[in-house]
Design a protein around this motif. Structure first.
Motif, PDB file in Angstrom:
ATOM      1  N   GLY A 156     -53.910  28.434  49.313  1.00  0.00           N
ATOM      2  CA  GLY A 156     -53.761  27.260  48.238  1.00  0.00           C
ATOM      3  C   GLY A 156     -54.079  28.102  47.233  1.00  0.00           C
ATOM      4  O   GLY A 156     -53.594  28.320  46.296  1.00  0.00           O
ATOM      5  N   ARG A 210     -55.033  26.076  54.108  1.00  0.00           N
ATOM      6  CA  ARG A 210     -54.932  24.949  52.556  1.00  0.00           C
ATOM      7  C   ARG A 210     -56.325  25.622  52.028  1.00  0.00           C
ATOM      8  O   ARG A 210     -55.911  26.088  50.895  1.00  0.00           O
ATOM      9  N   GLY A 211     -57.709  25.824  52.461  1.00  0.00           N
ATOM     10  CA  GLY A 211     -58.239  26.051  51.085  1.00  0.00           C
ATOM     11  C   GLY A 211     -58.395  27.295  50.969  1.00  0.00           C
ATOM     12  O   GLY A 211     -58.381  28.630  49.350  1.00  0.00           O
ATOM     13  N   THR A 234     -54.627  23.520  59.592  1.00  0.00           N
ATOM     14  CA  THR A 234     -54.104  23.433  58.479  1.00  0.00           C
ATOM     15  C   THR A 234     -54.375  23.129  57.294  1.00  0.00           C
ATOM     16  O   THR A 234     -54.565  23.655  56.177  1.00  0.00           O
ATOM     17  N   GLU A 235     -55.676  22.159  58.050  1.00  0.00           N
ATOM     18  CA  GLU A 235     -56.715  22.207  55.954  1.00  0.00           C
ATOM     19  C   GLU A 235     -57.168  23.443  56.020  1.00  0.00           C
ATOM     20  O   GLU A 235     -57.610  23.443  54.677  1.00  0.00           O
ATOM     21  N   ARG A 295     -47.956  26.790  49.567  1.00  0.00           N
ATOM     22  CA  ARG A 295     -48.318  24.866  49.804  1.00  0.00           C
ATOM     23  C   ARG A 295     -48.817  25.364  51.310  1.00  0.00           C
ATOM     24  O   ARG A 295     -47.960  26.145  51.878  1.00  0.00           O
ATOM     25  N   THR A 305     -49.071  22.057  54.271  1.00  0.00           N
ATOM     26  CA  THR A 305     -49.389  20.639  54.792  1.00  0.00           C
ATOM     27  C   THR A 305     -49.266  20.758  56.112  1.00  0.00           C
ATOM     28  O   THR A 305     -48.664  21.606  56.939  1.00  0.00           O
ATOM     29  N   ASN A 332     -46.249  20.195  47.713  1.00  0.00           N
ATOM     30  CA  ASN A 332     -47.666  20.339  47.687  1.00  0.00           C
ATOM     31  C   ASN A 332     -48.861  19.501  48.232  1.00  0.00           C
ATOM     32  O   ASN A 332     -49.829  19.566  47.556  1.00  0.00           O
ATOM     33  N   LYS A 333     -48.210  18.653  49.117  1.00  0.00           N
ATOM     34  CA  LYS A 333     -49.373  17.324  49.585  1.00  0.00           C
ATOM     35  C   LYS A 333     -49.886  17.758  51.096  1.00  0.00           C
ATOM     36  O   LYS A 333     -49.853  18.865  51.576  1.00  0.00           O
ATOM     37  N   ARG A 334     -51.342  17.835  50.692  1.00  0.00           N
ATOM     38  CA  ARG A 334     -52.237  18.029  51.874  1.00  0.00           C
ATOM     39  C   ARG A 334     -51.890  17.335  53.458  1.00  0.00           C
ATOM     40  O   ARG A 334     -51.803  18.599  54.305  1.00  0.00           O
TER      41      ARG A 334
END
Length: 259
Positions: A171, A167-168, A163-164, A176, A178, A222-224
């Motif tokens: 994003g 996000r990269g 997921t992280e 978004r 999370t 849009n929190k990580r």
């Protein structure tokens, strides 16, 4: 304009059902996927009775290799596209990995990893087009090694890392992304896993409804990562101060108490 929907997997109970209620209350049209169609129909009727558009119900088992095809075909037949994807479906089993049924543990990988990955990649173009969002449900277990639930803990570590990374990648394209990392939540998860809630559930307990509300707010902001509850928020911080071997032994001793 093609109608947009939020797809939520594992929506028949627990956090998934509460996420469906929260998204519906905030004006999202839903597509709900899970094995138990009777429960999905009941939830869809409940949402419609409260004034929302009745969700699309998709009966499917995410352990099956063609589950993503079935979901995509249903959405295409309904003439809708995704603007949000919520990968909530997941399960674990308790016991030593080498002593549990191998097929059952591979099923954890099918649901927690393969299906989640499939849906993220399959619908990425739609989510970019619609500038939507992805909410993947991990667990605080993903920060730890998990003797006693080895495959489950490892699967959630994958969810956090994947997921992280998404996000990269997504994003900058307006999506978004999370990861939700709850601790013990009163639900059917424990019964399916084969153990009863213990002291961790009593101390770190956050209701499924509260988890869902925090998750929705976090995704929209849009929190990580979203870690519901004060006790869970400090876990990753505290882990920095202990050697990995110590953590491994401590989790192993804790899991042994569930026998």
């Amino acid at each position: 304009m093609t109608e947009r929907v939020t797809l939520i997997t594992g929506a028949s109970a627990g956090i998934g059902a509460e996420l469906a209620r929260v998204f519906a209350a905030n004006g999202h049209r839903l597509a709900l996927a899970a094995r138990r169609v009777d429960r999905l129909e009941g939830l869809a009727s409940e949402i419609a009775a409260k004034g929302g558009t009745k969700p699309i119900v998709i009966a499917c088992d995410l352990e099956e290799a063609n589950a993503g095809d079935k979901i995509a075909a249903t959405l295409a037949a309904e003439g809708v596209e995704l603007d949000h994807l919520v990968n909530n479906a997941g399960f674990g089993v308790f016991g030593e990995a080498c002593k549990r049924d191998r097929a059952e543990q591979l099923g954890i990988i099918d649901v927690n990893i393969r299906a989640l990955t499939d849906l993220c990649l399959r619908f990425a173009d739609q989510l970019v087009k619609n500038r939507g969002g992805i909410l993947n449900v991990g667990s605080v277990a993903g920060f730890l090694p998990g003797p006693g639930m080895a495959v489950y803990y490892a699967s959630k570590a994958y969810v956090i890392s994947f997921t992280e990374a998404l996000r990269g990648e997504l994003g900058p394209r307006g999506v978004r992304v999370t990861v939700l990392c709850p601790g013990p939540v009163p639900s059917e998860f424990q019964a399916r896993a084969g153990f009863m809630p213990g002291v961790d559930s009593a101390v770190l307990n956050v209701s499924a409804a509260d988890v869902a509300r925090d998750a929705y707010r976090g995704l929209m902001a849009n929190k990580r990562a979203v870690l519901p509850g004060l006790g869970i928020k400090i876990v990753p911080f505290l882990l920095r101060f202990f050697p990995r071997g110590f953590i491994l032994a401590a989790v192993g001793r804790f899991q042994m108490r569930k026998r």
